[in-house]
Design an enzyme around this catalytic site. Structure first.
Site, PDB file in Angstrom:
ATOM      1  N   GLU A  79       0.770  -1.283  -0.050  1.00  0.00           N
ATOM      2  CA  GLU A  79       0.071  -0.093   0.034  1.00  0.00           C
ATOM      3  C   GLU A  79       0.882   1.166  -0.013  1.00  0.00           C
ATOM      4  OE1 GLU A  79      -2.582  -0.865   3.487  1.00  0.00           O
ATOM      5  OE2 GLU A  79      -3.829  -1.793   1.991  1.00  0.00           O
ATOM      6  N   GLN A 135       4.469  -4.244   2.660  1.00  0.00           N
ATOM      7  CA  GLN A 135       4.529  -5.854   2.681  1.00  0.00           C
ATOM      8  C   GLN A 135       4.502  -6.443   1.581  1.00  0.00           C
ATOM      9  OE1 GLN A 135       0.154  -4.444   3.459  1.00  0.00           O
ATOM     10  NE2 GLN A 135      -0.364  -6.595   3.019  1.00  0.00           N
TER      11      GLN A 135
HETATM   12  C1  BGC Z   1      -2.759  -3.886   5.043  1.00  0.00           C
HETATM   13  C2  BGC Z   1      -3.663  -4.831   4.535  1.00  0.00           C
HETATM   14  C3  BGC Z   1      -4.634  -5.564   5.446  1.00  0.00           C
HETATM   15  C4  BGC Z   1      -5.041  -4.582   6.394  1.00  0.00           C
HETATM   16  C5  BGC Z   1      -6.082  -5.350   7.552  1.00  0.00           C
HETATM   17  C6  BGC Z   1      -3.340  -3.281   6.326  1.00  0.00           C
HETATM   18  O1  BGC Z   1      -2.205  -2.534   7.012  1.00  0.00           O
HETATM   19  O2  BGC Z   1      -1.872  -3.333   4.243  1.00  0.00           O
HETATM   20  O3  BGC Z   1      -3.212  -5.794   3.570  1.00  0.00           O
HETATM   21  O4  BGC Z   1      -5.817  -6.264   4.686  1.00  0.00           O
HETATM   22  O5  BGC Z   1      -4.067  -4.130   7.032  1.00  0.00           O
HETATM   23  O6  BGC Z   1      -5.327  -6.374   8.177  1.00  0.00           O
END
Ligand code: BGC
Length: 765
Positions: free
Chosen positions: A488, A602
């Site tokens: 992200e 991630q």
């Molecule tokens: C992550 C997502 C995840 C969400 C809930 C975020 O920090 O980047 O991949 O779905 O947290 O766990």
């Protein structure tokens, strides 16, 4: 990082009361049973810093969206898991003075979460202002044997006095959400009943009109003899209690056993809630604490028999893995296909308690490996039931002809997240539903799921991809523009490799699944084609064309896959180039600086290589790992486990162990300084995966279990169990051998380090 939790193989232990750590402990010591759960709040009054939290599965509130700049397509609300009525209150006044850990002098404080038995146990001595000293011993559980029942045994012993005391036993629905966009209260009163010996309160959520009926009854005894009590009863909107006067005698324990029922209108007709509650309370009281507890422990014992991981030689790692398994097991039991797994489970309100792609990408394999297949199947059926909403969601964004776009965050199938870069752009999540189906089928062999449910979902998702790709004349390929990958920390990028790969794979999988359903049950296929207005030749023709001509970015020079088209234009640094003061970058850097940097939140390309490792040779995986791993900051709890698994595969044992430790004790050591908001439940499944798929090298290939284990040098041995097609198989790995034991079920052939092995319950392993 905090290191106050004492190491123990089966217990989470806190010794000494530090009010500054109370919110962290409230999260860590949470208990639940799949239907309800609660933070480890105190039964008695506590006027210090705390986060009162009780949650009932499936009960939520659509909190009106709050954004500065509205964008067309945003959902109207962000669903919130609701802080629900509390049933734990046992408020004690001794000679007019309230027992309150914030004002009393506390000694010998000990809080223990017994994970083997699912029991929260707290004991302490408190000296009240004025000098009266009491010893308290409190035990509490949410029954795994009956998800609507909870019980407390609370013993109070005066150590230096005898006096009158009043005990106020409450049910309190006047609760607020910590997570609320407009500081609104989400509950309104329906009914209250306060009678001698019991109190029942029903409250209703605003807008969603869920009714939750919470009741309590109790017994009180002194020195082992039942007290005949004449309580004063009272009630007001959203609250009811019984107040009992008792004579506390020096050195003699007064024991309060409080039984609670929590019913939701999701499971009972609204008009019957109070009557059902009264009946269940009567039964719980007659059954008694010990028997209810024994029933509860029996369920835990069965669960542990199937899912325990034991580690010799590293008690911190042992405690860590059991904590992760325990939390997952008490969050989701898989009996109800309407329920799912929120990133914080029953331990807090962050992330709204909603369902994310975390379920399919991380949690599903955990439940497949540790539980009856119906548990994982129910997770799939949950998404199947949401298919009409996924189609509606796609329609709102301009997609047509039955395209299904699953939400990033949801309670009831509707999208309830509102950051454009995620809501509109993190589109890979819709294919996580397809991947989960394949995972389920590979593991269980239940391919007919495609016939009954799966194909319909796959066609919807494939239609989405068909419309979301576009033809690039320049590249002479299909491309996917304007996306956010799993990382992200890059938004609105083109041709995120993971997204493109997953999209094309989904189309391939749908084509294969179509073939299967056509052959297996032609009638069903025809009925489905009619229902979905499916133009087989035209639609499958387009899918084949997209599969054949999908664009995948590569860097031939480095021999790597490109995270996205512009990735190599970035300044290519490594995490070692970051100063400690820069980390975590999401708290220290401006957002634009993060977006321009090469740092990866991630696993992204590596997430794809983890899911589709069979499509790539070991050296390609290594080159990509060597390139992307050093740039990954792991600022999502979902990340280290994927790296642990790939590192294990590549023989990078030290790296694998480093990544494992990061995931296993994330909450216990409060690694990210955020455990007070709740535990990272969904990433806990990743911890399990790190051991089983990482160190254990477990894979299912053509319906057969394969293992390729190694042992981290810090450990003497470890073992894990897998539930596999009606069998329970135990794998034990020591420094010099691998032992495989069939504990239960029909003989089975497995593969260990490339050699086939026949297992039966009589063989020695
Ligand atoms: C992550 C997502 C995840 C969400 C809930 C975020 O920090 O980047 O991949 O779905 O947290 O766990």
């Amino acid at each position: 990082m905090k290191h106050y939790i004492k190491h123990h193989p089966w217990h989470i232990v806190e010794e000494g009361f530090d009010p500054h750590l109370n919110r962290v402990s409230e999260s860590l010591f949470s208990i639940g049973n799949g239907r309800m759960g609660q933070r480890a709040n105190f039964e008695e009054t506590y006027s210090g810093e705390m986060h009162q939290g009780t949650y009932v599965a499936g009960v939520y509130y659509p909190d009106k969206t709050r954004v500065g700049w509205w964008k067309n397509g945003y959902p109207e609300y962000f669903a919130k898991v609701l802080n629900a009525p509390s049933w734990i209150g046992i408020h004690i006044k001794i000679a007019g003075k309230e027992l309150d850990l914030a004002t009393a002098k506390i000694e010998n404080f000990r809080r223990v979460l017994d994970m083997k038995q699912g029991l929260l146990h707290r004991s302490f001595t408190a000296t009240l202002p004025g000098g009266k000293k009491v010893a308290v011993d409190a035990k509490r559980f949410c029954s795994m044997a009956d998800g609507e029942i909870g019980a407390i045994r609370y013993e109070v012993t005066p150590l230096n006095f005898s006096a009158k005391a009043s005990i106020r036993l409450t049910v309190d629905a006047d609760v607020v959400n910590k997570d609320s966009n407009y500081d609104e209260k989400f509950w309104e009163p329906v009914s209250e009943e306060a009678k001698s010996g019991r109190a029942i309160v029903t409250a209703q959520t605003k807008k969603t009109f869920f009714h939750v009926c919470t009741g309590m009854t109790y017994s009180i005894s002194s020195g082992g003899k039942q007290d005949k009590v004449k309580p004063k009863v009272s009630k007001k909107p959203q609250y009811a209690d019984n107040v009992v006067e008792v004579s506390l005698r020096k050195g003699t324990a007064t024991t309060i056993e409080k039984y609670a029922v929590v019913l939701s209108s999701e499971n009972h007709p609204k008009a019957k809630l109070t009557a059902v509650a009264a009946k269940k309370l009567e039964k719980a009281l007659a059954t008694g604490f010990d028997k209810l507890f024994a029933n509860h422990v029996a369920v835990w014992s069965h669960k542990w028999d199937e899912c325990d991981i034991s580690i010799e030689g590293d008690i911190a790692a042992q405690q860590g893995i059991r904590f992760n398994i325990f939390q997952l097991m008490q969050t989701y039991t898989g009996e109800d296909e309407r329920l799912n797994i929120g990133p914080k489970g029953f331990t807090g309100e962050k992330y709204g308690g909603s369902t994310y792609w975390d379920t399919e990408a991380y949690c599903l394999p955990f439940y497949l490996g540790t539980s009856d297949p119906k548990v994982a199947r129910n997770l799939l059926v949950y998404r199947y039931k949401h298919l009409p909403k996924a189609i509606e969601n796609a329609r709102k964004l301009g997609f047509t002809e039955g395209a299904a776009f699953y939400p990033f965050v949801t309670m009831n199938g509707e999208e309830c997240h509102n950051e454009w870069e995620i809501t509109f752009e993190e589109i890979h999540r819709t294919s996580a539903m397809a991947y989960a189906m394949r995972d389920y089928i590979d593991y269980t062999g239940d391919r007919d799921y495609l016939v009954s449910h799966g194909l319909e979902v796959l066609i919807g998702i494939s239609r989405f991809w068909t419309q979301r790709v576009n033809w690039s004349k320049e590249k002479n390929s299909y491309v996917i523009l304007g996306v956010t990958g799993p990382n992200e920390y890059e938004n609105n990028v083109n041709n995120n490799w993971y997204t493109n790969y997953l999209a094309a794979w989904t189309l391939r999988f749908t084509l294969e699944s179509l073939d299967y359903v056509r052959k297996k049950d032609h009638k069903k296929y025809e009925a489905l084609a009619k229902k979905l207005n499916f133009h087989d030749a035209r639609e499958t023709g387009t899918w084949k064309e997209i599969v054949a001509k999908m664009y995948y970015g590569k860097d031939e020079k480095r021999g790597i896959l490109l995270q996205q088209d512009g990735f190599l234009d970035k300044e290519l640094l490594t995490v070692n180039d970051l100063k400690p003061a820069d980390r975590p970058i999401n708290q220290k850097w401006s957002w634009d600086r993060i977006l321009r940097s090469c740092f990866i939140k991630q696993a992204d390309v590596l997430q794809g290589l983890y899911l589709f490792e069979q499509d790539f040779d070991q050296e390609s995986i290594r080159r990509n790992f060597d390139f992307y791993e050093p740039m990954t900051v792991h600022e999502s709890s979902l990340s280290p486990c994927v790296h642990a698994i790939l590192a294990s595969k590549l023989g990078y044992e030290a790296k694998a162990y480093e990544m494992y430790l990061r995931t296993a004790r994330l909450d216990l050591d409060d690694y990210n300084n955020d455990t007070e908001d709740g535990c990272h439940i969904t990433s806990m499944a990743g911890t399990w995966l790190s051991v089983v798929k990482g160190f254990g090298g477990m894979r299912v290939i053509d319906g057969m279990l394969h293992f390729h284990p190694f042992i981290p040098k810090q450990w003497n041995s470890y073992s894990f169990r897998l539930e596999f097609r009606g069998r329970v198989i135990k794998i034990q790995v020591t420094k010099d051998h691998v032992k495989t034991i069939l504990e239960h079920g029909e003989p089975v052939e497995i593969v260990v380090n490339g050699s086939k092995k026949q297992l039966s319950t009589s063989s020695k392993g």
